[in-house]
Design a protein around this motif. Structure first.
Motif, short mmCIF file in Angstrom:
data_model
loop_
_atom_site.label_atom_id
_atom_site.label_comp_id
_atom_site.label_asym_id
_atom_site.label_seq_id
_atom_site.Cartn_x
_atom_site.Cartn_y
_atom_site.Cartn_z
N ALA A 242 63.45 31.01 41.97
CA ALA A 242 61.95 30.84 42.49
C ALA A 242 61.01 31.58 42.16
CB ALA A 242 62.22 30.50 43.91
N PHE A 243 61.29 32.51 41.16
CA PHE A 243 60.09 33.44 40.82
C PHE A 243 60.14 33.32 39.20
CE2 PHE A 243 61.00 34.95 45.07
CZ PHE A 243 59.86 35.38 45.77
N ASP A 244 58.95 33.58 38.81
CA ASP A 244 58.89 33.53 37.14
C ASP A 244 58.02 34.59 36.88
OD1 ASP A 244 58.95 32.69 34.55
OD2 ASP A 244 57.31 31.00 35.06
N PRO A 245 58.75 35.79 36.64
CA PRO A 245 57.97 36.92 36.03
C PRO A 245 57.34 36.83 34.62
CG PRO A 245 60.45 37.14 36.11
CD PRO A 245 60.19 36.12 36.71
N PRO A 246 56.45 37.35 34.17
CA PRO A 246 55.98 38.68 34.96
C PRO A 246 54.88 37.82 35.99
CG PRO A 246 54.95 38.35 32.81
CD PRO A 246 56.07 37.46 32.88
N TYR A 247 54.38 38.67 37.06
CA TYR A 247 53.59 38.12 38.12
C TYR A 247 53.05 39.54 39.03
CZ TYR A 247 57.67 38.25 41.19
OH TYR A 247 58.82 38.55 41.98
N ALA A 248 51.80 39.23 39.42
CA ALA A 248 51.31 40.54 39.95
C ALA A 248 51.58 40.54 41.61
CB ALA A 248 49.74 40.64 39.71
N VAL A 249 51.82 41.52 42.16
CA VAL A 249 51.97 41.50 43.40
C VAL A 249 51.05 42.71 44.14
CG1 VAL A 249 53.10 42.26 45.40
CG2 VAL A 249 54.16 40.82 43.68
N ALA A 250 50.04 42.65 44.87
CA ALA A 250 48.98 43.54 45.34
C ALA A 250 48.93 44.00 46.60
CB ALA A 250 47.61 43.13 44.79
N VAL A 251 48.36 45.22 47.02
CA VAL A 251 47.88 45.65 48.38
C VAL A 251 46.39 45.10 48.48
CG1 VAL A 251 47.48 47.39 49.83
CG2 VAL A 251 49.48 47.36 48.46
N ILE A 252 46.17 44.15 49.17
CA ILE A 252 44.91 43.60 49.37
C ILE A 252 44.03 44.31 50.76
CG2 ILE A 252 43.29 41.73 49.89
CD1 ILE A 252 45.01 41.46 47.16
N ALA A 253 42.83 44.84 50.27
CA ALA A 253 42.03 45.60 51.41
C ALA A 253 41.24 44.29 52.04
CB ALA A 253 41.36 46.62 50.70
N LEU A 254 41.35 44.11 53.14
CA LEU A 254 40.90 43.14 53.79
C LEU A 254 39.46 43.56 54.46
CD1 LEU A 254 43.44 41.21 55.85
CD2 LEU A 254 42.63 40.63 53.63
N ALA A 255 38.16 42.59 54.35
CA ALA A 255 37.07 42.91 54.59
C ALA A 255 37.13 43.72 56.24
CB ALA A 255 36.09 42.04 54.73
N GLU A 256 38.11 43.27 56.85
CA GLU A 256 38.09 43.99 58.30
C GLU A 256 38.53 45.21 58.19
OE1 GLU A 256 37.59 39.70 58.40
OE2 GLU A 256 39.13 40.96 57.57
N GLY A 257 39.20 45.96 57.15
CA GLY A 257 39.53 47.19 57.21
C GLY A 257 41.00 47.39 57.21
N VAL A 258 41.80 46.28 57.25
CA VAL A 258 43.39 46.41 57.24
C VAL A 258 43.80 46.16 55.81
CG1 VAL A 258 43.63 46.36 59.63
CG2 VAL A 258 43.84 44.22 58.13
N ARG A 259 44.99 46.55 55.59
CA ARG A 259 45.59 46.02 54.30
C ARG A 259 46.95 45.18 54.18
NH1 ARG A 259 45.53 52.27 52.43
NH2 ARG A 259 43.25 52.56 52.35
N MET A 260 46.95 44.18 53.41
CA MET A 260 48.47 43.60 53.34
C MET A 260 48.92 43.59 51.86
SD MET A 260 47.27 39.72 54.16
CE MET A 260 48.88 38.99 53.92
N VAL A 261 50.02 42.95 51.78
CA VAL A 261 50.65 42.92 50.65
C VAL A 261 50.68 41.12 50.40
CG1 VAL A 261 52.84 42.96 49.07
CG2 VAL A 261 52.17 44.87 50.58
N SER A 262 50.14 40.90 49.20
CA SER A 262 50.37 39.35 48.88
C SER A 262 50.23 39.40 47.30
CB SER A 262 49.27 38.85 49.43
OG SER A 262 49.22 37.29 49.27
N ASP A 263 50.36 37.87 46.98
CA ASP A 263 50.26 37.59 45.56
C ASP A 263 48.97 37.43 45.34
OD1 ASP A 263 53.02 37.48 45.29
OD2 ASP A 263 53.12 35.33 45.40
N VAL A 264 48.46 37.86 43.96
CA VAL A 264 47.04 37.59 43.32
C VAL A 264 47.30 36.22 42.48
CG1 VAL A 264 45.24 38.32 41.93
CG2 VAL A 264 46.52 40.10 43.41
#
Length: 305
Positions: A242-264
């Motif tokens: 179900a995954f097809d590398p290569p792909y990017a996974v990022a720590v996203i800095a949200l405008a609200e000031g917290v961060r989360m991990v997600s796909d770009v």
């Protein structure tokens, strides 16, 4: 003796003995950890600082040069499994138990043991064995905590023609009482951030209590969806259904000031950059699963990703 019985014979054998942390518990490493995860709790700074409990395993890591105190039990077990066709491996979960705060200056030692080997199990990935290793971390003679790490060593399921069956499904998120509200929001295509009922602090990921003031009351605010790439990695291997590398996974800095991990998405993996502006969207992965992802701002909707 069949392979199942031979594997059970490894239970109780040491995987590491007389291990020692390469560095004492120290404030610089604590600071780097807290900066990376965005934790500003005063408990982790100053003369009376303790180490964040979740750093427990970090103090045992060997770095690029590794440790010289490993036993051959894991290597023997993996050679046995590889020889029998169980050549793939995936981490499934880990559990930590914290018994004593770690403070700057503490010298840690550790040992690891193969704690459990399951009977043969058949999963969507393939057939194999779940192996649990327990690491005990000590300061002097005092047990500071335990770390259990579980993997599945398996023989990959044979590939089926796309005309015979749909492709493999993405793994399901682990939903528990602490994060159920987040996933309920995602199902409604809303990205919800916890807000402390005591000090008003926003936090992500979801936690049962505030890591600032300790209050357990909270409500939520909905994220605007604007963010930037704070850091990222490009996943090249191992291939995983179900995954097809290569792909990017990022720590996203949200405008609200917290961060989360997600796909770009919407941009090739080798074009992702720190500071890149992104915008939240929700991806219908299959008939059941919706996931929040972030699209590079300004990219066409038909771009790579």
């Amino acid at each position: 003796m069949d392979i199942g019985a031979r594997l059970k014979a490894f239970v109780g054998r040491a995987a590491a003995t007389a291990g020692a942390g390469k560095d004492p518990v120290n404030l610089p490493m604590i600071r780097h950890w807290c900066e990376a995860v965005g934790d500003t709790s005063p408990a982790y700074a100053g003369d009376a600082a303790i180490a964040p409990p979740t750093m427990l395993q970090a103090w045992t890591m060997g770095g690029l040069s590794g440790h010289v105190d490993r036993s051959g039990a894991h290597d023997e077990m993996f050679a046995l499994l590889d020889g029998a066709g169980y050549t793939a491996v995936v981490a499934t979960d880990c559990e930590q138990e914290y018994l004593r705060p770690l403070r700057p200056g503490d010298e840690i030692t550790f040992g690891a043991v193969i704690e459990a080997v399951s009977d043969r199990k058949t999963t969507k990935l393939g057939t194999g064995y779940f192996i649990t290793t327990r690491m005990d971390i000590r300061v002097g003679d005092e047990l500071a905590g335990t770390h259990r790490f579980r993997i599945l060593k398996y023989a990959p399921a044979s590939n089926r023609s796309a005309s015979e069956e749909p492709g493999p499904r993405r793994p399901r998120p682990v939903i528990n009482r602490d994060n159920a509200g987040f996933w309920a929001g995602v199902a409604e295509r809303r990205l919800l951030i916890q807000r402390c009922g005591g000090c008003g602090r926003l936090r992500f990921p979801w936690l049962p209590g505030c890591n600032g003031c300790g209050a357990q009351e909270w409500d939520t605010v909905e994220a605007s969806g604007d963010g930037t790439v704070f850091s990222y990695v490009v996943m090249h291997h191992p291939p995983f259904p179900a995954f097809d590398p290569p792909y990017a996974v990022a720590v996203i800095a949200l405008a609200e000031g917290v961060r989360m991990v997600s796909d770009v998405v919407g941009v090739a993996h080798d074009e992702v950059r720190v500071g890149m502006p992104v915008r939240l969207e929700f991806q219908q992965v299959d008939e059941e699963l919706v996931l929040p992802v972030f699209r590079a701002v300004g990219r066409a909707s038909g771009a790579v990703g």
